[in-house]
Write a protein that holds these residues in place. Structure first.
Motif, PDB file in Angstrom:
ATOM      1  N   CYS A  44       0.853  -1.203   0.000  1.00 55.33           N
ATOM      2  CA  CYS A  44       0.000   0.000   0.000  1.00 55.33           C
ATOM      3  C   CYS A  44       0.874   1.233   0.000  1.00 55.33           C
ATOM      4  O   CYS A  44       1.821   1.312   0.788  1.00 55.33           O
ATOM      5  CB  CYS A  44      -0.811   0.107   1.294  1.00 55.33           C
ATOM      6  SG  CYS A  44      -1.937  -1.194   1.566  1.00 55.33           S
TER       7      CYS A  44
ATOM      8  N   GLU B 173      -1.036   4.369  -0.769  1.00 59.15           N
ATOM      9  CA  GLU B 173      -2.010   5.466  -0.716  1.00 59.15           C
ATOM     10  C   GLU B 173      -1.802   6.227   0.590  1.00 59.15           C
ATOM     11  O   GLU B 173      -1.642   5.614   1.655  1.00 59.15           O
ATOM     12  CB  GLU B 173      -3.441   4.925  -0.724  1.00 59.15           C
ATOM     13  CG  GLU B 173      -3.819   4.135  -1.959  1.00 59.15           C
ATOM     14  CD  GLU B 173      -4.097   5.032  -3.153  1.00 59.15           C
ATOM     15  OE1 GLU B 173      -4.622   6.129  -2.911  1.00 59.15           O
ATOM     16  OE2 GLU B 173      -3.773   4.647  -4.282  1.00 59.15           O
ATOM     17  N   GLN B 174      -1.870   7.535   0.481  1.00 57.50           N
ATOM     18  CA  GLN B 174      -1.627   8.392   1.645  1.00 57.50           C
ATOM     19  C   GLN B 174      -2.543   8.031   2.825  1.00 57.50           C
ATOM     20  O   GLN B 174      -2.096   7.903   3.970  1.00 57.50           O
ATOM     21  CB  GLN B 174      -1.870   9.852   1.207  1.00 57.50           C
ATOM     22  CG  GLN B 174      -1.886  10.860   2.315  1.00 57.50           C
ATOM     23  CD  GLN B 174      -0.499  11.418   2.609  1.00 57.50           C
ATOM     24  OE1 GLN B 174       0.496  10.851   2.155  1.00 57.50           O
ATOM     25  NE2 GLN B 174      -0.438  12.484   3.363  1.00 57.50           N
TER      26      GLN B 174
ATOM     27  N   ASP C  38      -4.099   5.238   3.506  1.00 57.75           N
ATOM     28  CA  ASP C  38      -3.728   3.944   4.082  1.00 57.75           C
ATOM     29  C   ASP C  38      -2.491   4.088   4.974  1.00 57.75           C
ATOM     30  O   ASP C  38      -2.430   3.549   6.065  1.00 57.75           O
ATOM     31  CB  ASP C  38      -3.439   2.918   2.984  1.00 57.75           C
ATOM     32  CG  ASP C  38      -4.723   2.328   2.428  1.00 57.75           C
ATOM     33  OD1 ASP C  38      -5.688   2.210   3.200  1.00 57.75           O
ATOM     34  OD2 ASP C  38      -4.762   2.010   1.238  1.00 57.75           O
TER      35      ASP C  38
ATOM     36  N   THR D  95       1.477  -6.090   3.302  1.00 56.73           N
ATOM     37  CA  THR D  95       0.528  -6.966   3.997  1.00 56.73           C
ATOM     38  C   THR D  95       0.673  -8.407   3.469  1.00 56.73           C
ATOM     39  O   THR D  95      -0.072  -8.810   2.564  1.00 56.73           O
ATOM     40  CB  THR D  95      -0.921  -6.490   3.775  1.00 56.73           C
ATOM     41  OG1 THR D  95      -1.137  -6.341   2.369  1.00 56.73           O
ATOM     42  CG2 THR D  95      -1.195  -5.179   4.459  1.00 56.73           C
TER      43      THR D  95
END
Lengths: 434, 467
Positions: B19, B21-22, B24, B48
């Motif tokens: 991940c 994305e900001q 997340d 993850t």
């Protein structure tokens, strides 16, 4: 709720993470932004003026079923679902709604246009959808449709809406009570059988039923999407319509509709004392049908005929323990029906993954949550699922079809109506799997 | 860590496992500590893994490129141990949540480290067994986090801490090499073979290796449990009662304390439980074992406490025992309820002192609260001298935040002065790193030597524990 008040409430979250252990969405996607703790942390940062991508935040706040499981178990007493809802409203004010939602809501809030569109849809639907064989109300789209997973089983619209099938007042001889029936969209346009069953049972109990023709959608899909303004519009309209009728009670057949009357309208109209006052009169006499027939006008068990059915019960989030608190009343009614065998599933109150329109927007997540529910259903050995929410019913039918399970799904009141019918037919046993 | 590193990691781990994305990333910038509410510890990416085997190649890459790696379970820690102050990669092990093997005949289980404690114990309870360490955060804490912080909870006095139950581990070392401690095929309950590497990783807070599997000892569930609830007019009296109970040769499975504020928090959370709201403290003495033993011990406790306590009651009715423990287990998170609009914060929350200093510590915490005009809810595992002090403050007030930081400092200082430790079970992380030198002296240098030997590039949870 203003941003500062919201920020103060969000601050109450101590980030203990207990919501991770109960959130159905998190259990599917296992990523922190999927759970209440993550969403509240982002919302807090946003409210504090930190750089939080607004588009991402709006998307994540929408990725919540509003099933209330986190809030009901939060040791700090943080009603995360309500704060997420408040966050959605805030984001809708700042960023607006998606064009699809905007278009749908603009139709929905105009009662006549909405009614016309759904009538037209019911006429033309056989061109667009293929009905599934059997008696389950299910169909599959023949063509790819925007916002709808290709394999998704949807219910067909009713040929004639419930409210068009009846006069505005359904009279009985020597009425023992008079109730207004808030049908909600599902019972009016889709699962009309459940609405008809409610009327049949009320009439069988000598209760006069008023079916206000101008009633409208309760607004749940609208205000839970963050469109509080249109939610208020619908709430005020319904309050006006139901204030005009003189009745002992208002009956609902859907947990979300009932919750709207009992809880949500109050939240929406906090700053409107005039309507709050009018609402209070109706809200205190609003009952789910199962609640009404057990606690207010208890049914006479001698009126019930035999129905051969092995059932399990799904408690919808907004009707059950986390919403209107109607769980034992449902069991009381169903266990009174001769011939009905109830096998409880594991965690009957666990969300089925429907979440109103959530299952359309996040079908894969909703499917995963529902697959667990279907596995629980299968484990009971029951032949049928009984529930008190049209949205759950729709999603459960999809799940049962996808998982090749034969169960049908019915509303509690439909099974009860069958029992009354069996008695009236002279004690003949009714097969409920129909 | 730059974009090219992220692209390479995506190639190694797969697009859907990394991940960036900001939003997340922001969700991995905190744990439960006050420190991580005041600072944002943003990782550059979050990995993850779905399987233990996914971890090794990622760590190998990070080692080669000297990228900081911070392991994380449920993020329930309270000392900033699983956040990444220097950025780098956070590895979220939540999805490694399979119970690999349950072997009740040999009194052990093998689990992946993302398994949540309560889930393991639910499975074991159905078979009549349990993994005895029992943290208050049972519903959310992962086994990996428990091992890495040597968590324990309410029953540590009689049953010991997590450390005593870890028989072997699968660990991904800093360079990506996977090792098994406690013997490759070993299924024994003890060993005298070689260095005790297993225990080295317990409580190492992810600074020496990344634990992906654990072999744990389990125990049969006791046949019965009972609980005696004693209330006291003075905090010090509660401390005296604990010592007296041990003197009378009784070893309860747990002795928990709730001070006046904690009683209030528990009662606000569950109004159905009836606790004496006028007492300065209540003690919950839990006893377990065969039914006659439970009755004997509970009655003995009641007898011993009679002369010190205001009131003593006991029950062995399972639903009452369950309700009392439920109330106890949520006091921490429910503490904020004692002051409307305020929040419980995690700072100075985990000291542990010798049993004879329990009374002094309890009174000391209260004095510190008064000195700084801060409400402190205190509860905890008084049987082993481990308290959780929960300051409740208004997070909107910078002045209160500053004051509570002084409260935290004073509580830690007091623990060391009373021959205790700054943390009994929550760990050091970032927030207690400053006390390591004072608490351990030259031993800290030995820890640094071990760290350097196993993680020469200092990529594993750098900066934690003062390492």
């Amino acid at each position: 709720m203003n941003a500062d008040a919201l920020r103060k409430l969000v601050n109450q979250c101590v980030r203990c993470g207990q919501c991770r252990s109960v959130c159905p969405v998190f259990q599917e996607i296992s990523i922190e932004s999927g759970v209440a703790r993550g969403k509240l942390a982002l919302l807090r940062s946003f409210l504090e003026g930190q750089e939080v991508p607004a588009e991402e935040l709006q998307g994540l706040l929408n990725k919540c079923l509003l099933c209330k499981t986190c809030g009901s178990q939060c040791p700090s007493g943080v009603a995360a679902d309500e704060l997420i809802l408040a966050g959605r409203e805030l984001m809708a004010q700042k960023r607006g709604l998606s064009p699809v939602k905007k278009a749908v809501f603009s139709v929905l809030k105009n009662r006549k246009v909405f009614d016309f569109c759904l009538s037209m849809a019911s006429l033309g639907q056989d061109f667009g959808i293929k009905r599934l064989p059997g008696k389950r109300l299910g169909a599959i789209s023949r063509f790819p449709m925007p916002g709808l997973a290709r394999r998704r089983v949807i219910p067909p619209f009713a040929g004639k809406s419930l409210r068009k099938q009846y006069p505005e007042v359904i009279k009985v001889n020597q009425p023992q009570a008079r109730v207004a029936f808030f049908t909600g969209c599902m019972a009016n346009y889709i699962y009309t059988g459940s609405g008809k069953a409610a009327i049949d049972v009320l009439v069988a109990n000598h209760i006069e039923v008023v079916l206000p023709k101008k009633q409208h959608c309760c607004g749940y899909p609208v205000f839970t999407a963050g469109d509080a303004e249109d939610g208020r519009l619908l709430a005020r309209h319904n309050i006006d319509i139901f204030s005009e009728v003189t009745v002992d009670a208002v009956i609902t057949v859907c947990g979300s509709c009932g919750s709207a009357w009992r809880h949500e309208y109050q939240r929406l109209l906090t700053d409107d004392p005039v309507y709050l006052k009018k609402l209070a009169v109706i809200a205190r006499k609003t009952y789910d049908i199962a609640e009404y027939l057990t606690e207010v006008k208890p049914i006479n068990k001698n009126d019930l005929g035999e129905v051969n059915a092995h059932i399990t019960i799904h408690d919808p989030c907004h009707l059950g323990a986390r919403g209107m608190g109607v769980t034992k009343q449902v069991r009381q009614l169903l266990s009174a029906i001769p011939g009905v065998k109830i096998s409880e599933m594991k965690e009957p109150g666990r969300c089925c993954g429907s979440g109103g329109s959530f299952n359309l927007g996040y079908y894969d997540i909703a499917r995963g949550i529902n697959d667990n529910k279907v596995a629980d259903i299968a484990q009971t050995g029951a032949d049928m699922v009984v529930t008190g929410c049209g949205s759950c019913r729709m999603h459960l039918i999809d799940g049962l079809v996808q998982n090749r399970q034969e169960h049908n799904v019915m509303h509690t009141i439909e099974l009860l109506a069958q029992s009354y019918a069996a008695k009236q037919a002279g004690g003949k046993t009714q097969k409920s799997i129909s | 860590m730059n974009q090219s590193h992220i692209q390479q990691l995506i190639k190694i781990a797969g697009q859907d496992r990394i991940c960036t994305e900001q939003a997340d990333l922001m969700c991995y910038a905190y744990d439960s500590s006050l420190d991580s509410q005041l600072h944002r510890y943003m990782p550059a990416a979050v990995f993850t893994p779905k399987n233990a085997a996914d971890v090794s190649p990622v760590l190998k890459y990070c080692h080669e490129h000297t990228i900081a790696v911070t392991a994380r379970g449920a993020g329930t820690g309270q000392c900033g141990g699983s956040v990444a102050p220097g950025g780098g990669l956070v590895i979220d092990l939540s999805a490694l949540n399979r119970i690999v093997e349950i072997d009740t005949d040999n009194l052990q289980v093998i689990v992946e480290t993302g398994v949540v404690h309560a889930e393991l114990n639910q499975k074991l309870a159905a078979l009549g067994f349990s993994f005895p360490p029992d943290p208050g955060s049972t519903k959310m804490a992962t086994i990996g986090g428990m091992i890495s912080y040597n968590a324990s909870g309410m029953r540590a006095m009689k049953y010991g801490t997590t450390r005593e139950y870890v028989l072997g581990l699968e660990v991904v070392m800093a360079d990506g090499q996977v090792i098994t401690t406690g013997g490759m095929n070993c299924r024994s309950l003890k060993t005298a073979s070689g260095y005790e590497l297993t225990k080295l990783f317990v409580g190492a807070e992810g600074t020496l290796g990344l634990i992906t599997k654990a072999r744990l000892k389990i125990m049969p569930l006791p046949e019965k449990k009972g609980i005696a609830v004693a209330s006291f007019a003075k905090l010090g009296d509660a401390g005296k009662a604990v010592v007296e109970v041990f003197r009378h040769k009784i070893v309860p499975s747990a002795i928990e304390i709730l001070d006046k504020s904690a009683i209030k928090a528990a009662t606000l959370y569950k109004p159905s439980i009836k606790l004496p709201t006028d007492a300065a403290a209540v003690l919950f003495f839990e006893v377990d074992g065969p039914p006659p033993g439970v009755t004997y011990q509970a009655q003995k406790i009641a007898e011993v406490c009679k002369s010190i306590a205001i009131e003593v009651n006991w029950t062995d009715e399972p639903s009452q025992v369950k309700t009392l423990w439920e109330a106890r287990s949520v006091v921490g998170a429910a503490s904020g309820r004692v002051r409307p609009g305020a929040t419980r914060v995690y700072i100075g929350e985990d000291i542990c002192v010798p049993i004879t200093n329990v009374g002094a510590a309890l009174e000391g915490i209260q004095e510190i609260g008064e000195k700084y005009n801060t409400i402190i809810v205190t509860y905890g595992h008084v049987a082993d001298g481990n308290f959780h002090s929960a300051p409740v403050i208004d997070l909107d007030s910078p002045e209160e935040i500053e004051r509570v930081q002084q409260v935290g400092d004073e509580i830690h200082e007091m623990a060391l002065r009373l021959n205790g430790t700054v943390t009994g079970e929550h760990g050091v992380g970032i927030v207690r790193a400053k006390y390591m030198e004072r608490e351990h002296g030259p031993a800290l240098a030995v820890m640094r030597t071990i760290k350097k030997a196993l993680d020469p590039r200092n990529i594993l949870n750098p900066g934690k524990m003062g390492l």
